[in-house]
Design a protein around this motif. Sequence first.
Motif, PDB file in Angstrom:
ATOM      1  N   HIS A   2       0.855  -1.186   0.000  1.00  0.00           N
ATOM      2  CA  HIS A   2       0.000   0.000   0.000  1.00  0.00           C
ATOM      3  C   HIS A   2       0.889   1.233   0.000  1.00  0.00           C
ATOM      4  CE1 HIS A   2      -3.622  -2.257   0.558  1.00  0.00           C
ATOM      5  NE2 HIS A   2      -3.112  -2.865   1.613  1.00  0.00           N
ATOM      6  N   VAL A   3       0.621   2.140  -0.949  1.00  0.00           N
ATOM      7  CA  VAL A   3       1.393   3.373  -1.074  1.00  0.00           C
ATOM      8  C   VAL A   3       0.433   4.552  -0.969  1.00  0.00           C
ATOM      9  CG1 VAL A   3       2.882   4.744  -2.576  1.00  0.00           C
ATOM     10  CG2 VAL A   3       3.081   2.266  -2.578  1.00  0.00           C
ATOM     11  N   THR A   4       0.793   5.514  -0.150  1.00  0.00           N
ATOM     12  CA  THR A   4       0.025   6.749  -0.077  1.00  0.00           C
ATOM     13  C   THR A   4       0.576   7.698  -1.127  1.00  0.00           C
ATOM     14  OG1 THR A   4      -0.388   6.469   2.286  1.00  0.00           O
ATOM     15  CG2 THR A   4      -0.645   8.698   1.384  1.00  0.00           C
ATOM     16  N   ILE A   5      -0.287   8.094  -2.054  1.00  0.00           N
ATOM     17  CA  ILE A   5       0.074   9.047  -3.103  1.00  0.00           C
ATOM     18  C   ILE A   5      -0.400  10.408  -2.623  1.00  0.00           C
ATOM     19  CG2 ILE A   5      -0.142   9.636  -5.537  1.00  0.00           C
ATOM     20  CD1 ILE A   5       0.918   6.792  -5.074  1.00  0.00           C
ATOM     21  N   ARG A   6       0.535  11.355  -2.501  1.00  0.00           N
ATOM     22  CA  ARG A   6       0.178  12.709  -2.078  1.00  0.00           C
ATOM     23  C   ARG A   6       0.377  13.650  -3.260  1.00  0.00           C
ATOM     24  NH1 ARG A   6       3.242  13.798   3.521  1.00  0.00           N
ATOM     25  NH2 ARG A   6       4.976  13.811   2.047  1.00  0.00           N
ATOM     26  N   TYR A   7      -0.694  14.345  -3.616  1.00  0.00           N
ATOM     27  CA  TYR A   7      -0.678  15.261  -4.758  1.00  0.00           C
ATOM     28  C   TYR A   7      -0.488  16.695  -4.283  1.00  0.00           C
ATOM     29  CZ  TYR A   7      -2.931  11.334  -7.137  1.00  0.00           C
ATOM     30  OH  TYR A   7      -3.231  10.104  -7.654  1.00  0.00           O
ATOM     31  N   PHE A   8       0.261  17.469  -5.054  1.00  0.00           N
ATOM     32  CA  PHE A   8       0.502  18.864  -4.732  1.00  0.00           C
ATOM     33  C   PHE A   8       0.154  19.750  -5.925  1.00  0.00           C
ATOM     34  CE2 PHE A   8       3.039  16.401  -1.865  1.00  0.00           C
ATOM     35  CZ  PHE A   8       2.908  17.066  -0.663  1.00  0.00           C
ATOM     36  N   ALA A   9      -0.288  20.973  -5.626  1.00  0.00           N
ATOM     37  CA  ALA A   9      -0.559  22.028  -6.614  1.00  0.00           C
ATOM     38  C   ALA A   9      -1.436  21.524  -7.764  1.00  0.00           C
ATOM     39  CB  ALA A   9       0.758  22.631  -7.094  1.00  0.00           C
ATOM     40  N   ALA A  10      -0.971  21.659  -9.008  1.00  0.00           N
ATOM     41  CA  ALA A  10      -1.778  21.283 -10.183  1.00  0.00           C
ATOM     42  C   ALA A  10      -2.128  19.800 -10.189  1.00  0.00           C
ATOM     43  CB  ALA A  10      -1.032  21.653 -11.468  1.00  0.00           C
ATOM     44  N   ALA A  11      -1.273  18.965  -9.641  1.00  0.00           N
ATOM     45  CA  ALA A  11      -1.575  17.533  -9.568  1.00  0.00           C
ATOM     46  C   ALA A  11      -2.760  17.299  -8.639  1.00  0.00           C
ATOM     47  CB  ALA A  11      -0.353  16.740  -9.105  1.00  0.00           C
ATOM     48  N   ARG A  12      -2.813  18.026  -7.544  1.00  0.00           N
ATOM     49  CA  ARG A  12      -3.943  17.914  -6.617  1.00  0.00           C
ATOM     50  C   ARG A  12      -5.230  18.380  -7.294  1.00  0.00           C
ATOM     51  NH1 ARG A  12      -3.370  20.884  -1.062  1.00  0.00           N
ATOM     52  NH2 ARG A  12      -1.893  19.194  -0.773  1.00  0.00           N
ATOM     53  N   ALA A  13      -5.150  19.482  -8.023  1.00  0.00           N
ATOM     54  CA  ALA A  13      -6.335  19.991  -8.719  1.00  0.00           C
ATOM     55  C   ALA A  13      -6.826  18.985  -9.757  1.00  0.00           C
ATOM     56  CB  ALA A  13      -6.023  21.333  -9.373  1.00  0.00           C
ATOM     57  N   ALA A  14      -5.921  18.396 -10.513  1.00  0.00           N
ATOM     58  CA  ALA A  14      -6.305  17.433 -11.546  1.00  0.00           C
ATOM     59  C   ALA A  14      -6.832  16.130 -10.943  1.00  0.00           C
ATOM     60  CB  ALA A  14      -5.122  17.143 -12.468  1.00  0.00           C
ATOM     61  N   GLU A  34       2.146   5.815 -13.091  1.00  0.00           N
ATOM     62  CA  GLU A  34       1.584   6.957 -13.823  1.00  0.00           C
ATOM     63  C   GLU A  34       0.442   6.505 -14.733  1.00  0.00           C
ATOM     64  OE1 GLU A  34       4.912  10.381 -14.518  1.00  0.00           O
ATOM     65  OE2 GLU A  34       4.908   8.699 -15.900  1.00  0.00           O
ATOM     66  N   ALA A  35       0.628   5.387 -15.411  1.00  0.00           N
ATOM     67  CA  ALA A  35      -0.412   4.870 -16.305  1.00  0.00           C
ATOM     68  C   ALA A  35      -1.686   4.538 -15.540  1.00  0.00           C
ATOM     69  CB  ALA A  35       0.103   3.643 -17.060  1.00  0.00           C
ATOM     70  N   VAL A  36      -1.540   3.926 -14.371  1.00  0.00           N
ATOM     71  CA  VAL A  36      -2.706   3.584 -13.548  1.00  0.00           C
ATOM     72  C   VAL A  36      -3.401   4.853 -13.061  1.00  0.00           C
ATOM     73  CG1 VAL A  36      -3.414   2.575 -11.329  1.00  0.00           C
ATOM     74  CG2 VAL A  36      -1.852   1.336 -12.832  1.00  0.00           C
ATOM     75  N   LEU A  37      -2.635   5.818 -12.587  1.00  0.00           N
ATOM     76  CA  LEU A  37      -3.215   7.045 -12.045  1.00  0.00           C
ATOM     77  C   LEU A  37      -3.933   7.863 -13.118  1.00  0.00           C
ATOM     78  CD1 LEU A  37      -0.318   8.198  -9.685  1.00  0.00           C
ATOM     79  CD2 LEU A  37      -2.484   7.125  -9.031  1.00  0.00           C
ATOM     80  N   GLY A  38      -3.403   7.864 -14.329  1.00  0.00           N
ATOM     81  CA  GLY A  38      -3.982   8.668 -15.397  1.00  0.00           C
ATOM     82  C   GLY A  38      -5.001   7.944 -16.258  1.00  0.00           C
ATOM     83  N   LYS A  39      -5.180   6.646 -16.029  1.00  0.00           N
ATOM     84  CA  LYS A  39      -6.055   5.834 -16.893  1.00  0.00           C
ATOM     85  C   LYS A  39      -7.467   6.396 -17.014  1.00  0.00           C
ATOM     86  CE  LYS A  39      -7.976   1.248 -17.445  1.00  0.00           C
ATOM     87  NZ  LYS A  39      -8.221  -0.023 -16.794  1.00  0.00           N
ATOM     88  N   ASP A  40      -8.097   6.703 -15.918  1.00  0.00           N
ATOM     89  CA  ASP A  40      -9.472   7.194 -15.934  1.00  0.00           C
ATOM     90  C   ASP A  40      -9.572   8.704 -15.742  1.00  0.00           C
ATOM     91  OD1 ASP A  40     -10.507   4.611 -16.305  1.00  0.00           O
ATOM     92  OD2 ASP A  40     -10.459   4.218 -14.149  1.00  0.00           O
ATOM     93  N   ASN A  41      -8.413   9.381 -15.778  1.00  0.00           N
ATOM     94  CA  ASN A  41      -8.399  10.821 -15.562  1.00  0.00           C
ATOM     95  C   ASN A  41      -7.369  11.446 -16.517  1.00  0.00           C
ATOM     96  OD1 ASN A  41      -8.019  13.447 -14.638  1.00  0.00           O
ATOM     97  ND2 ASN A  41      -8.311  12.899 -12.495  1.00  0.00           N
ATOM     98  N   PRO A  42      -7.786  11.759 -17.757  1.00  0.00           N
ATOM     99  CA  PRO A  42      -6.840  12.303 -18.736  1.00  0.00           C
ATOM    100  C   PRO A  42      -6.179  13.608 -18.290  1.00  0.00           C
ATOM    101  CG  PRO A  42      -8.985  11.868 -19.752  1.00  0.00           C
ATOM    102  CD  PRO A  42      -9.113  11.576 -18.297  1.00  0.00           C
TER     103      PRO A  42
END
Length: 82
Positions: A2-14, A34-42
């Motif tokens: 299990h990995v906690t992904i923390r988003y900042f700035a524009a990544a958080r907004a997207a 990256e492929a998994v994270l962006g798969k359903d969110n272009p």
Amino acid sequence: MHVTIRYFAAARAAAGVESAVLDVDDEATLGDLEAVLGKDNPDLGRVLERCSYLRDSVALCDRGARLGRCDTLDVLPPFAGG
């Protein structure tokens, strides 16, 4: 793992969230994640192409590198002036 992904700035907004916990295979690369994270969110996928990462507070730049065992992955888009 299990990995906690923390988003900042524009990544958080997207991403639309501050953080997420994902189950990631130990053999996965940064590019795989990256492929998994962006798969359903272009929108997030486009932002991730420009991001840098910290794996447990250590810079990770090679998208072909395995994540290995880690607890936290910080997603850092380019900031103003950088």
